[in-house]
Every structure is written in C-alpha cells, then in structure tokens.
Design an enzyme around this catalytic site. Structure first.
Site, PDB file in Angstrom:
ATOM      1  N   SER A 128    -120.295   4.805 -36.499  1.00  0.00           N
ATOM      2  CA  SER A 128    -119.798   5.905 -37.346  1.00  0.00           C
ATOM      3  C   SER A 128    -118.438   6.424 -36.861  1.00  0.00           C
ATOM      4  O   SER A 128    -118.175   6.469 -35.664  1.00  0.00           O
ATOM      5  CB  SER A 128    -120.774   7.079 -37.319  1.00  0.00           C
ATOM      6  N   SER A 160    -124.536   8.332 -29.766  1.00  0.00           N
ATOM      7  CA  SER A 160    -125.611   8.773 -28.872  1.00  0.00           C
ATOM      8  C   SER A 160    -125.441   8.141 -27.491  1.00  0.00           C
ATOM      9  O   SER A 160    -125.193   6.933 -27.380  1.00  0.00           O
ATOM     10  CB  SER A 160    -126.973   8.379 -29.447  1.00  0.00           C
ATOM     11  N   GLU A 243    -132.314  -1.713 -36.112  1.00  0.00           N
ATOM     12  CA  GLU A 243    -132.391  -0.266 -35.890  1.00  0.00           C
ATOM     13  C   GLU A 243    -133.381   0.355 -36.883  1.00  0.00           C
ATOM     14  O   GLU A 243    -134.206   1.187 -36.515  1.00  0.00           O
ATOM     15  CB  GLU A 243    -130.993   0.360 -36.056  1.00  0.00           C
TER      16      GLU A 243
HETATM   17  C1  FAD Z   1    -128.954  12.361 -33.950  1.00  0.00           C
HETATM   18  C2  FAD Z   1    -127.944  11.395 -34.481  1.00  0.00           C
HETATM   19  C3  FAD Z   1    -127.588  10.330 -33.714  1.00  0.00           C
HETATM   20  C4  FAD Z   1    -126.623   9.433 -34.171  1.00  0.00           C
HETATM   21  N1  FAD Z   1    -126.255   8.414 -33.357  1.00  0.00           N
HETATM   22  C5  FAD Z   1    -125.299   7.565 -33.759  1.00  0.00           C
HETATM   23  C6  FAD Z   1    -124.847   6.532 -32.882  1.00  0.00           C
HETATM   24  O1  FAD Z   1    -125.327   6.383 -31.760  1.00  0.00           O
HETATM   25  N2  FAD Z   1    -123.857   5.729 -33.307  1.00  0.00           N
HETATM   26  C7  FAD Z   1    -123.293   5.849 -34.544  1.00  0.00           C
HETATM   27  O2  FAD Z   1    -122.429   5.055 -34.880  1.00  0.00           O
HETATM   28  N3  FAD Z   1    -123.675   6.830 -35.403  1.00  0.00           N
HETATM   29  C8  FAD Z   1    -124.665   7.689 -35.023  1.00  0.00           C
HETATM   30  N4  FAD Z   1    -125.068   8.702 -35.864  1.00  0.00           N
HETATM   31  C9  FAD Z   1    -124.350   8.900 -37.110  1.00  0.00           C
HETATM   32  C10 FAD Z   1    -125.117   8.557 -38.373  1.00  0.00           C
HETATM   33  O3  FAD Z   1    -125.242   7.160 -38.531  1.00  0.00           O
HETATM   34  C11 FAD Z   1    -124.354   9.196 -39.535  1.00  0.00           C
HETATM   35  O4  FAD Z   1    -124.417  10.595 -39.356  1.00  0.00           O
HETATM   36  C12 FAD Z   1    -124.927   8.832 -40.880  1.00  0.00           C
HETATM   37  O5  FAD Z   1    -124.716   7.473 -41.156  1.00  0.00           O
HETATM   38  C13 FAD Z   1    -124.332   9.677 -42.005  1.00  0.00           C
HETATM   39  O6  FAD Z   1    -122.940   9.628 -41.964  1.00  0.00           O
HETATM   40  P1  FAD Z   1    -122.036  10.974 -41.967  1.00  0.00           P
HETATM   41  O7  FAD Z   1    -122.586  11.889 -40.921  1.00  0.00           O
HETATM   42  O8  FAD Z   1    -120.620  10.562 -41.858  1.00  0.00           O
HETATM   43  O9  FAD Z   1    -122.328  11.656 -43.346  1.00  0.00           O
HETATM   44  P2  FAD Z   1    -121.650  11.278 -44.740  1.00  0.00           P
HETATM   45  O10 FAD Z   1    -121.597   9.795 -44.870  1.00  0.00           O
HETATM   46  O11 FAD Z   1    -120.378  12.026 -44.877  1.00  0.00           O
HETATM   47  O12 FAD Z   1    -122.731  11.819 -45.750  1.00  0.00           O
HETATM   48  C14 FAD Z   1    -122.827  13.233 -46.071  1.00  0.00           C
HETATM   49  C15 FAD Z   1    -123.931  13.380 -47.102  1.00  0.00           C
HETATM   50  O13 FAD Z   1    -123.591  12.648 -48.293  1.00  0.00           O
HETATM   51  C16 FAD Z   1    -124.628  11.729 -48.621  1.00  0.00           C
HETATM   52  N5  FAD Z   1    -124.053  10.485 -49.149  1.00  0.00           N
HETATM   53  C17 FAD Z   1    -123.003   9.802 -48.651  1.00  0.00           C
HETATM   54  N6  FAD Z   1    -122.785   8.692 -49.374  1.00  0.00           N
HETATM   55  C18 FAD Z   1    -123.727   8.665 -50.340  1.00  0.00           C
HETATM   56  C19 FAD Z   1    -124.034   7.765 -51.405  1.00  0.00           C
HETATM   57  N7  FAD Z   1    -123.326   6.662 -51.619  1.00  0.00           N
HETATM   58  N8  FAD Z   1    -125.093   8.053 -52.201  1.00  0.00           N
HETATM   59  C20 FAD Z   1    -125.839   9.183 -52.002  1.00  0.00           C
HETATM   60  N9  FAD Z   1    -125.582  10.078 -51.016  1.00  0.00           N
HETATM   61  C21 FAD Z   1    -124.546   9.828 -50.199  1.00  0.00           C
HETATM   62  C22 FAD Z   1    -125.355  11.459 -47.313  1.00  0.00           C
HETATM   63  O14 FAD Z   1    -126.689  11.044 -47.522  1.00  0.00           O
HETATM   64  C23 FAD Z   1    -125.277  12.816 -46.630  1.00  0.00           C
HETATM   65  O15 FAD Z   1    -126.326  13.649 -47.094  1.00  0.00           O
HETATM   66  C24 FAD Z   1    -126.041   9.606 -35.443  1.00  0.00           C
HETATM   67  C25 FAD Z   1    -126.422  10.691 -36.232  1.00  0.00           C
HETATM   68  C26 FAD Z   1    -127.358  11.578 -35.775  1.00  0.00           C
HETATM   69  C27 FAD Z   1    -127.750  12.737 -36.639  1.00  0.00           C
END
Ligand code: FAD
Length: 383
Positions: A128, A160, A243
């Site tokens: 991410s 993480s 995963e």
């Molecule tokens: C505890 C925790 C640990 C994590 N660990 C890691 C890690 O080790 N490595 C890593 O790389 N990432 C990690 N992540 C990140 C995680 O993979 C992302 O937070 C997740 O993929 C969502 O991306 P974003 O936060 O950028 O949200 P966004 O992509 O900006 O999404 C925001 C909202 O919009 C919605 N949304 C976005 N696109 C769409 C769509 N096409 N259709 C419908 N809804 C949509 C999403 O569901 C969400 O509700 C972690 C996250 C958490 C919470």
C-alpha cells in the site's frame, strides 16, 4: 471430498495437543512493542526447534514437508490450547514464505525460508501507498535500473511491523512509462539498507504495529527480484491469495474456540437468559460451523492447485465480519467490567479495537465484495 481425518492425521492431532499442553507459555504476549518482538521471536524459535514451524513447507528449507491438512490440524489444536498470536512473524510465515516457495529462485529460497521459520528474520509487506491501497495497480514507488541494482524512491504506508522488520516484500514500478498492472516487480528489500526511513504510526488500540516507509535512493540488487522483472503483478496476486486464502486460517479456526468461550461466559454470568443474546450466540455458532466447512473446502482447493483462488475473498470477508460480531459480543458479555481493561491483545477491549482492521487490512470488505461479484458471480467489472 473426504472431510474425515485419517488415523495418521488423528495421531498427529494427539501429538500436537500433547506438545501444546506442555509448552504453551503461561505469560501473555507483552504489550510493549519491543518486548512483544522478543516474545514473538523466542516463541517462533521454540516452535521451530520442536518441529512445529513450517509443517507443510518443504523439508529442504527447514519445513516438515507434511500436508496442509496437518497444518490445519495444528492450527485447530493451537487455538484450543490458547497459544499466542504469531505477531511479528505474520507476514513471513503466512504469505512472504509461501510466495517465495512458489515463485523464488533456489538461492532466494535457501537463504530466506529457514530464517523465516526460525524467527531469525522478520518480514513486512510494502504494497500500500498513500493514494494506492485498494487500487494497488496505482502504485508510484519506482525502481530505476542502474547496473545490477535497482535504485528505489517513493513511499509505502500501513506497513505492519516495518519498525522491526529485516526484509520486505516490496512491489514497485521498474519499467519507465509503464501503467497499471504492467511494469511492476516484486522484490526482496533489505529493511536495514541505507536510504530507508521508517516512521511508526500509532493505532487506535494504542499500539505501534505499523509505519510509513520512505525510500531515498535505496539500492536493491537485481538478484532480489522474485519471479522476474516486470512480473510483479502476478507475484503480488499470489501473495494476496495466500494472505486472504490461507493467511487467516488461524483466525478462522480461533473463531470456533471463541464462540465456545463466549457461550461458556454467557452461561456463567447468566446473560444466556436474555433471548436476544442467546439467539445471536446460536446464530454465530452456526456461522462458525459454516466458516469451518468453507475453510476445509478452501484447503482442498489448495491441495489440488497449490494456491487459493478467488474463493479466498469469500472466506476473508466472512472471517473478518464474523470476527467483528464476536468481538462486539465479547465486550457486551464483559459488561461494565470492560471499563477496567487496559488496551492490549489479550482482552475483549483490545480485540474489539483491533477487529476494525479486519475489514480493511489485506483488501477492504468492499474490495472483497468486488472480487466475489466479478470473479465468482461473473458480474460486470466495476473498474
Ligand atoms: C491493521 C492494518 C494493517 C495493514 N498492514 C499492511 C501491510 O503490512 N502492508 C501493506 O501494504 N498494507 C497494509 N495495510 C493497508 C491495507 O491493505 C489498506 O488499508 C487497504 O488495502 C485499503 O486501502 P486504503 O487504506 O488506501 O483505502 P482506500 O483504497 O483509499 O479506500 C477507502 C475506502 O474506499 C473504498 N473503496 C476503494 N475502492 C473501491 C472500489 N473500487 N469499490 C468499492 N469501494 C472502494 C474502500 O473499501 C474503503 O472503504 C494495512 C491496513 C490495516 C488496517
């Protein structure tokens, strides 16, 4: 499909139970981040020394070479024994290692897999980015090829265990002018390399478990590319399938134990007499059984194909949403006592707060629904 267990598997279950009964640590995983890492590493080493790490990993790289069914039996007994969460070893054990097993070169496997199994090397996941979470193909971190190295610039977020990791599964753009899924590579990044800055982020549960990572002219040997330059999307998809598909088996199995514990608590404190609570507990008990059947079905697919398919998203979504309802019920059953709890891993409040991440990490609930709609139900693509 035969969903019964063979006599050998039943015998294996007894061995797991006996060892866990004698060896599960009496103390809980420490709350302090530094102490927790020491605890995770020591426990992983103990598991390895006793032959309980990498049950279904190849013997050439330190595993036991047993079946994935035996791996699941181990996890079932592990949950029943209330053994500790694997903590910082999560990425290496659950998806870094499995990705290497099917995509990496002999040298890469021989070096990294034993170090993951012994707990000597902690891994993190650099997928991410700010602006590219759900939309992984939108990543901007770049690796410029210079001689036999990649020179990396950019940033990853929500990584993480980045603050304690030795290695990272890093997905980045290695082809000039490439867009979306093409021109990406999956590389093994040394987290101690010059040019890496890790800025920890505190979670709402109070713990520091993830971070933002900055890359400033970080040099990574081309020999660290896994699965070939430009093939990063394909390798990343295999990481995500592990995963989502097998990485959370421990959680799925644990939910079976949790619902039994909740029913016992409700009986003990008399709240089972409330029809609404009794009904919800019964409903969740049935859903845990359904999830268990889905998990076994998923395992049989992995046995057949070597890695989980899109069905993994069904299980990931079901596990995360059911987990949040179990956490809410645990807090409700604790009643006013929960106000006395400190934040942590091992109590109802800590679990409840951590549970929110379940429908975000590893792909949000909406993204899992997209995948289910498009790849399993054949609905039109949303993007
Ligand atoms: C505890 C925790 C640990 C994590 N660990 C890691 C890690 O080790 N490595 C890593 O790389 N990432 C990690 N992540 C990140 C995680 O993979 C992302 O937070 C997740 O993929 C969502 O991306 P974003 O936060 O950028 O949200 P966004 O992509 O900006 O999404 C925001 C909202 O919009 C919605 N949304 C976005 N696109 C769409 C769509 N096409 N259709 C419908 N809804 C949509 C999403 O569901 C969400 O509700 C972690 C996250 C958490 C919470």
């Amino acid at each position: 499909m035969d969903i019964g267990f063979s006599p050998e598997e039943t015998h294996f279950r007894e061995e797991c139970r006996d060892w866990l009964h004698a060896n599960v640590p009496a103390e809980t995983r420490p709350l302090d981040a530094a102490d927790a890492i020491g605890f995770d590493k020591a426990w992983q080493r103990q598991l390895f020394d006793a032959g309980w790490a990498g049950i279904n990993w190849p013997t050439d790289y330190g595993g036991r070479g047993l079946s994935i069914v035996q791996q699941v039996i181990w996890l079932e007994e592990y949950a029943k024994a209330h053994a500790p969460w694997i903590g910082a070893n999560f990425v290496g054990i659950n998806h870094g290692g499995p990705t290497l097993i099917i995509n990496a070169s002999e040298e890469q496997k021989a070096y990294h897999l034993p170090r993951i199994l012994t707990g000597e090397a902690i891994w993190c996941q650099g997928f991410s980015e700010p602006g590219a979470g759900s939309d992984l193909a939108g990543i901007k971190t770049r690796g410029r090829i210079e001689g036999d190295e990649l020179v990396v610039n950019g940033s990853k977020i929500w990584t993480s265990f980045a603050h304690v990791a030795d290695w990272q599964e890093l997905v980045l753009r290695t082809e000039d002018g490439s867009r979306r899924h093409s021109g990406l590579s999956w590389v093994i990044c040394d987290m101690h390399a010059p040019g890496i800055t890790v800025r920890p982020i505190r979670k709402m549960s109070g713990q520091i478990e993830f971070a933002q990572v900055f890359y400033d002219d970080v040099r990574i040997p081309l020999a660290n590319v896994v699965g070939g330059l430009g093939n990063g999307w394909k390798v990343a998809m295999s990481t995500l399938s592990f995963e989502r598909g097998t990485g959370f088996i421990a959680d799925q199995v644990k939910q079976g134990q949790e619902i039994d514990d909740l029913i016992a608590t409700a009986r003990a404190n008399g709240m089972i007499g409330d029809d609404r609570i009794a009904h919800e507990l019964a409903q969740m008990r049935a859903e845990v059984a359904a999830l268990r059947a889905m998990t076994y079905r998923n395992i049989s697919e992995v046995v057949r194909t070597g890695q989980p398919g899109a069905e993994a998203s069904l299980i990931r979504l079901f596990t995360a949403e059911l987990g949040q309802r179990l956490d809410r019920m645990a807090v409700a059953l604790a009643g006013p006592e929960m106000l006395d709890f400190a934040y942590g891993d091992d109590n109802a409040v800590g679990d409840y707060l951590r549970g929110f991440a379940g429908t975000i990490a590893g792909g949000s609930a909406q993204i899992q629904r997209d995948i289910i709609g498009e790849r399993l139900l054949g609905l039109p693509r949303s993007r």
